[in-house]
Design a protein around this motif. Structure first.
Motif, PDB file in Angstrom:
ATOM      1  N   ILE A   1       7.376  -3.713  12.771  1.00 46.41           N
ATOM      2  CA  ILE A   1       7.858  -5.094  12.757  1.00 46.41           C
ATOM      3  C   ILE A   1       7.011  -5.956  11.822  1.00 46.41           C
ATOM      4  O   ILE A   1       7.541  -6.791  11.069  1.00 46.41           O
ATOM      5  CB  ILE A   1       7.863  -5.679  14.181  1.00 46.41           C
ATOM      6  N   ALA A   2       5.687  -5.761  11.850  1.00 45.54           N
ATOM      7  CA  ALA A   2       4.811  -6.538  10.972  1.00 45.54           C
ATOM      8  C   ALA A   2       5.103  -6.229   9.513  1.00 45.54           C
ATOM      9  O   ALA A   2       5.141  -7.138   8.666  1.00 45.54           O
ATOM     10  CB  ALA A   2       3.347  -6.240  11.291  1.00 45.54           C
ATOM     11  N   ASN A   3       5.337  -4.960   9.198  1.00 48.25           N
ATOM     12  CA  ASN A   3       5.651  -4.580   7.819  1.00 48.25           C
ATOM     13  C   ASN A   3       6.959  -5.221   7.365  1.00 48.25           C
ATOM     14  O   ASN A   3       7.049  -5.750   6.243  1.00 48.25           O
ATOM     15  CB  ASN A   3       5.733  -3.058   7.704  1.00 48.25           C
ATOM     16  N   ALA A   4       7.973  -5.185   8.236  1.00 48.19           N
ATOM     17  CA  ALA A   4       9.257  -5.808   7.900  1.00 48.19           C
ATOM     18  C   ALA A   4       9.111  -7.322   7.736  1.00 48.19           C
ATOM     19  O   ALA A   4       9.716  -7.932   6.847  1.00 48.19           O
ATOM     20  CB  ALA A   4      10.287  -5.497   8.992  1.00 48.19           C
ATOM     21  N   THR A   5       8.280  -7.930   8.587  1.00 48.71           N
ATOM     22  CA  THR A   5       8.078  -9.383   8.530  1.00 48.71           C
ATOM     23  C   THR A   5       7.343  -9.790   7.260  1.00 48.71           C
ATOM     24  O   THR A   5       7.725 -10.752   6.595  1.00 48.71           O
ATOM     25  CB  THR A   5       7.291  -9.862   9.761  1.00 48.71           C
ATOM     26  N   PHE A   6       6.288  -9.058   6.918  1.00 41.87           N
ATOM     27  CA  PHE A   6       5.544  -9.376   5.700  1.00 41.87           C
ATOM     28  C   PHE A   6       6.422  -9.182   4.464  1.00 41.87           C
ATOM     29  O   PHE A   6       6.360  -9.969   3.509  1.00 41.87           O
ATOM     30  CB  PHE A   6       4.294  -8.499   5.587  1.00 41.87           C
ATOM     31  N   THR A   7       7.238  -8.130   4.478  1.00 43.38           N
ATOM     32  CA  THR A   7       8.149  -7.892   3.358  1.00 43.38           C
ATOM     33  C   THR A   7       9.131  -9.042   3.215  1.00 43.38           C
ATOM     34  O   THR A   7       9.432  -9.507   2.108  1.00 43.38           O
ATOM     35  CB  THR A   7       8.920  -6.570   3.559  1.00 43.38           C
ATOM     36  N   HIS A   8       9.636  -9.513   4.359  1.00 47.09           N
ATOM     37  CA  HIS A   8      10.551 -10.659   4.346  1.00 47.09           C
ATOM     38  C   HIS A   8       9.856 -11.912   3.819  1.00 47.09           C
ATOM     39  O   HIS A   8      10.438 -12.680   3.041  1.00 47.09           O
ATOM     40  CB  HIS A   8      11.072 -10.912   5.765  1.00 47.09           C
TER      41      HIS A   8
ATOM     42  N   GLU B   1       0.070 -16.776  -6.215  1.00 46.52           N
ATOM     43  CA  GLU B   1      -1.167 -16.457  -5.508  1.00 46.52           C
ATOM     44  C   GLU B   1      -0.886 -16.143  -4.036  1.00 46.52           C
ATOM     45  O   GLU B   1      -1.508 -15.254  -3.451  1.00 46.52           O
ATOM     46  CB  GLU B   1      -2.146 -17.628  -5.608  1.00 46.52           C
ATOM     47  N   ALA B   2       0.056 -16.882  -3.435  1.00 49.17           N
ATOM     48  CA  ALA B   2       0.423 -16.622  -2.033  1.00 49.17           C
ATOM     49  C   ALA B   2       1.000 -15.226  -1.883  1.00 49.17           C
ATOM     50  O   ALA B   2       0.694 -14.512  -0.918  1.00 49.17           O
ATOM     51  CB  ALA B   2       1.423 -17.671  -1.549  1.00 49.17           C
ATOM     52  N   ILE B   3       1.838 -14.813  -2.826  1.00 49.43           N
ATOM     53  CA  ILE B   3       2.428 -13.476  -2.778  1.00 49.43           C
ATOM     54  C   ILE B   3       1.341 -12.408  -2.882  1.00 49.43           C
ATOM     55  O   ILE B   3       1.361 -11.402  -2.157  1.00 49.43           O
ATOM     56  CB  ILE B   3       3.457 -13.292  -3.909  1.00 49.43           C
ATOM     57  N   ASP B   4       0.383 -12.627  -3.784  1.00 49.30           N
ATOM     58  CA  ASP B   4      -0.706 -11.660  -3.939  1.00 49.30           C
ATOM     59  C   ASP B   4      -1.498 -11.510  -2.640  1.00 49.30           C
ATOM     60  O   ASP B   4      -1.857 -10.402  -2.238  1.00 49.30           O
ATOM     61  CB  ASP B   4      -1.638 -12.097  -5.070  1.00 49.30           C
ATOM     62  N   LYS B   5      -1.761 -12.638  -1.964  1.00 47.75           N
ATOM     63  CA  LYS B   5      -2.513 -12.600  -0.711  1.00 47.75           C
ATOM     64  C   LYS B   5      -1.728 -11.868   0.379  1.00 47.75           C
ATOM     65  O   LYS B   5      -2.281 -11.060   1.130  1.00 47.75           O
ATOM     66  CB  LYS B   5      -2.840 -14.015  -0.258  1.00 47.75           C
ATOM     67  N   ILE B   6      -0.435 -12.166   0.476  1.00 48.22           N
ATOM     68  CA  ILE B   6       0.393 -11.520   1.505  1.00 48.22           C
ATOM     69  C   ILE B   6       0.530 -10.030   1.227  1.00 48.22           C
ATOM     70  O   ILE B   6       0.507  -9.205   2.147  1.00 48.22           O
ATOM     71  CB  ILE B   6       1.778 -12.192   1.580  1.00 48.22           C
ATOM     72  N   THR B   7       0.662  -9.672  -0.053  1.00 46.05           N
ATOM     73  CA  THR B   7       0.777  -8.261  -0.415  1.00 46.05           C
ATOM     74  C   THR B   7      -0.483  -7.495  -0.015  1.00 46.05           C
ATOM     75  O   THR B   7      -0.414  -6.390   0.520  1.00 46.05           O
ATOM     76  CB  THR B   7       1.017  -8.111  -1.926  1.00 46.05           C
ATOM     77  N   LYS B   8      -1.647  -8.100  -0.273  1.00 44.85           N
ATOM     78  CA  LYS B   8      -2.913  -7.468   0.117  1.00 44.85           C
ATOM     79  C   LYS B   8      -3.011  -7.352   1.632  1.00 44.85           C
ATOM     80  O   LYS B   8      -3.454  -6.327   2.164  1.00 44.85           O
ATOM     81  CB  LYS B   8      -4.089  -8.281  -0.429  1.00 44.85           C
ATOM     82  N   ALA B   9      -2.591  -8.410   2.342  1.00 47.17           N
ATOM     83  CA  ALA B   9      -2.627  -8.379   3.808  1.00 47.17           C
ATOM     84  C   ALA B   9      -1.685  -7.313   4.353  1.00 47.17           C
ATOM     85  O   ALA B   9      -2.019  -6.590   5.295  1.00 47.17           O
ATOM     86  CB  ALA B   9      -2.253  -9.751   4.369  1.00 47.17           C
TER      87      ALA B   9
END
Length: 311
Positions: A45-52, A164-172
């Motif tokens: 669920i976390a992976n799907a949420t972060f992808t969204h 920059e937000a996308i880069d941070k979320i991708t790393k997370a």
């Protein structure tokens, strides 16, 4: 009734009775399995949420090209066609001075009266949606050509803060995926070891009974089967408890937080994703639980139920 069906029924019945009889002994095994399945579920669920979340922010990333008032329709049309021809461009939208004023007035209602006293100072612009926000070099190179710069009234905006937000979320996302994967492996091994030891203890406690069954002609599978059924029930019960626990947490979180998101985790999307995929999630959790339980039991029974001959 077919003899094999009767035998299967007796194996299932014996396994169910063992499950009920050894419920206290199985609590530790099921507790660890519940943790394992819960980690699996939250990781998905976390992976799907972060992808969204990444996709949502990506859709908002654009390149704004501000045009001079002197740019003609033909010049603008040619520029838009040239931009559309770039490989990384998904779409190009023209925003007139009047549309820009409406958008600005909507976002800044307090300044609407001041703008009404002067001629519209906002320029017309082109909004470029890239296919991949990580590859803006092609677009940037084109927009920095001399003939293109001559049509622009201000510096191009690249929505850098969103990038920059996308880069941070991708790393997370990558970090949580790795942690979740490691956690699943660790707890899967632990749960299998606990189930293994649970079955071993059950075999030792019933060794006299099992020996008598063998002497009376019981087949190898007839003796091993109830242990496998018992651990399969561990997996089924653990999966149901895990899904129920997660469902309760989502209900509580949805009512506890007024906002739709909590940091990087969009709670509303997570709740909707869980609800829309409920039956797939439940089926998958049960399947994983069955595999863990059955595999552990088969290893244990092969290790500790050794017979000189098989039937």
């Amino acid at each position: 009734m077919n003899h094999k069906l009767i035998t299967l029924f007796r194996i299932v019945k014996a396994g169910t009775q063992n499950f009920i009889r050894n419920a206290t002994l199985a609590i530790a095994a099921m507790a660890v399995m519940i943790i394992t399945l819960t980690i699996v579920l939250f990781s998905v669920i976390a992976n799907a949420t972060f992808t969204h979340t990444v996709q949502t922010i990506t859709d908002k990333i654009d390149v704004s090209v501000y045009l001079k008032d002197t740019v003609s329709v033909d010049q603008r049309t040619k520029l838009m066609d040239d931009i559309r021809g770039l490989q990384n461009v998904r779409s190009v939208e023209y925003i007139s001075k009047e549309q820009a004023l409406k958008i600005f007035s909507k976002d800044n209602p307090d300044q609407l009266a001041a703008l009404a006293q002067v001629e519209n100072p906002l320029p017309a612009s082109l909004t470029i949606k890239p296919r991949d926000p990580n590859k803006l070099e092609e677009i940037k190179t084109f927009l920095e050509k001399k003939e293109v710069l001559e049509l622009q009234s201000a510096k191009t905006s690249y929505s850098g803060d969103r990038k920059e937000a996308i880069d941070k979320i991708t790393k997370a996302t990558r970090f949580f995926r790795q942690v979740g994967f490691a956690g699943v492996i660790v707890f899967t091994v632990v749960s299998m070891l606990i189930i293994f030891n649970t079955i071993r203890m059950a075999i030792f406690n019933r060794r006299d009974e099992l020996t008598i069954m063998r002497l009376l002609g019981a087949s190898t599978w007839y003796i091993r089967g109830p242990f496998v059924v018992e651990t399969i029930l561990y997996g089924v019960v653990s999966a149901i408890v895990s899904v129920t626990l997660c469902n309760t947490l989502f209900i509580v979180s949805s009512s506890a937080f007024d906002a739709s998101s909590l940091g990087l985790l969009d709670i509303k999307f997570s709740n909707d994703y869980f609800a829309s995929h409920f039956w797939i999630i439940l089926t998958t959790q049960i399947a994983i639980g069955i595999i863990i339980g059955a595999a552990s039991s088969l290893i244990a029974t092969r290790r500790y139920l050794k017979f000189k001959s098989s039937k």
